[in-house]
Structures are given as C-alpha cells and as structure tokens.
Enzyme design. Structure first.
Site, short mmCIF file in Angstrom:
data_model
loop_
_atom_site.label_atom_id
_atom_site.label_comp_id
_atom_site.label_asym_id
_atom_site.label_seq_id
_atom_site.Cartn_x
_atom_site.Cartn_y
_atom_site.Cartn_z
N ASP A 75 0.87 -1.16 0.00
CA ASP A 75 0.00 0.00 0.00
C ASP A 75 0.93 1.23 0.00
OD1 ASP A 75 -2.41 1.59 0.48
OD2 ASP A 75 -1.62 1.82 2.51
N ASP A 80 -0.18 5.17 0.95
CA ASP A 80 -0.44 6.12 2.03
C ASP A 80 -0.50 5.41 3.37
OD1 ASP A 80 -1.18 8.74 0.52
OD2 ASP A 80 -2.34 7.19 -0.49
N ASP A 129 -1.54 -0.93 5.93
CA ASP A 129 -1.79 -0.32 7.23
C ASP A 129 -3.25 -0.33 7.65
OD1 ASP A 129 -2.48 1.57 5.18
OD2 ASP A 129 -2.47 3.16 6.69
#
Length: 226
Positions: A12, A14, A174
């Site tokens: 991922d 961001d 995240d």
C-alpha cells in the site's frame, strides 16, 4: 519469474510506504475552507485517509455534519486533486527505515510493487518526487484497472503487471482494505501499526505485525519460510 524466485512484495502507499497525512489533510482543509468550514485537526484526520480523495472529503464534511450533492462532491474532489497535485510532497516523507528495508528486500531478489487506492498518476508523481519510483516493478492505483482494494482482482492484476506470481506474494499495508484484499486473494499480509486506520491493526489480525520498517525484511523472510 521462476517458481523458486523470492515472492513479490506488494505495498500500500499512504500510511505504509509514505507518511502522506500532512499534505492530504492540508488539501482537505483547503477544500473545507473554501466551503466556509473549519479545518479538521491533523491528529483526528489521519484515520480518515485510505479510501481515496472523494471519501476523504466526505468524511471531512461529515465531521461538520454537512452533506452535499453528487455534483458538489465532484467539484470538491476536482478542487482537492488539483491542489494536492501541486503540493503532493511538501510535507510527505517515507517512513523511517523504508529505503534501507527496500534495499534489503531487493538484495534478496524480491520484486516490489505498489497497489494503492490513490490515483495512479498521483501515486507516480509522489513517488517521483521522493525518488522512489524506480524501486517498483509496477505502480497501480484505483484508476489503473477501474477497481479498488479490497477487490482481489486489483492485487492479482498488480502482481501480474509487475511480472510476479500470486502464489507466494506478500501484501504489506496499514488498514482494513489491505488485509481484506490479501485475504480475498489468499496471500499473507504484513500489517504496519504506524499508518492510517480507524480499526487498530492488531484487531485486523495480519499474519505479521511490525512497528518499524526495519522489521519488514525479517517479517517477509519468516512468511517466506512458512
């Protein structure tokens, strides 16, 4: 890529590779200010990130109890993207230890890719400005295939574009969409606990959990061995 090659590691963006919150929230508050609304504090806004610009704006409006028409939301999203694109790396930085961790993975022969719900052109612009683009065999965003996480097709297509193999691939993220896409694609997932999520990563139960990028290569190695 042969069956014996080290697994591809898919990230991922961001909240996983890069701490983008400073510039994303500044862009959000720019849009809110133009609507006569107060800014959203950085600390509380971090967990609004992760589902794309449009959803971030919706969440920002919800804080003030505001709802807007589809047309207004289209306009606000366009304004957000225009402003954000010009300020995409003003304050955004790779998380501590990232480049050393990527060096170690590359030295072990791992191919790397990005699978993000951010638009691909914005993702590339950000990674270009941070001198990270060359690290990744593929950078795929929500507009690349017209799908987003947690749709497993997104992860499969990203791995394929990077020249990897889905069996043995490893996802790193995240938040819920990252764990979700990995589970649906039946690949293991490493969760980071320093990103943006409204559900603590411990509750999402990734296969491995890390609190610093220096721990990533060992987490990848343990999943590879398993």
């Amino acid at each position: 890529m042969s069956a014996s090659s080290p697994p591809i590691v898919v990230f991922d963006l961001d909240g996983t590779l890069v701490d983008t919150a400073p510039d994303l929230i500044t862009a959000l508050n720019y849009v809110l200010d133009r609507e006569g609304l107060p800014p959203v504090p950085m600390a509380s806004a971090r967990n609004m990130i992760g589902a794309g610009a449009r959803k971030l704006i919706e969440r920002g409006l919800e804080v003030e109890g505001r709802a807007v028409s589809v047309g207004d939301l289209d306009r606000l999203t366009a304004d957000f993207v225009d402003y954000y694109a010009e300020h995409i790396a003003d304050g955004s930085r790779p998380f501590d230890g990232l480049e050393a961790a990527l060096d170690r993975l590359e030295a072990k022969g791992h191919r790397l890719a990005v699978c993000t719900n951010k638009l691909e052109w914005l993702s590339r612009r950000l990674l270009d400005q941070l001198d990270l683009t060359k690290r990744f065999a593929a950078i795929c965003g929500a507009d690349t295939f017209g799908i987003a996480k947690p749709d497993p097709t997104f992860l499969r297509e990203t791995v394929a574009r990077a020249g990897g193999r889905l069996p043995g691939a490893i996802m790193v993220g995240d938040a819920g969409p990252d764990v979700g896409v990995a589970r649906r694609a039946q690949v293991p997932v490493i969760g980071v606990d320093f990103g943006y999520t409204d559900v603590p990563m411990t509750e999402l139960k990734p296969d491995r959990l890390i609190s610093h990028m220096r721990d990533l290569p060992d987490a990848v190695a343990s999943l590879n061995a398993a």
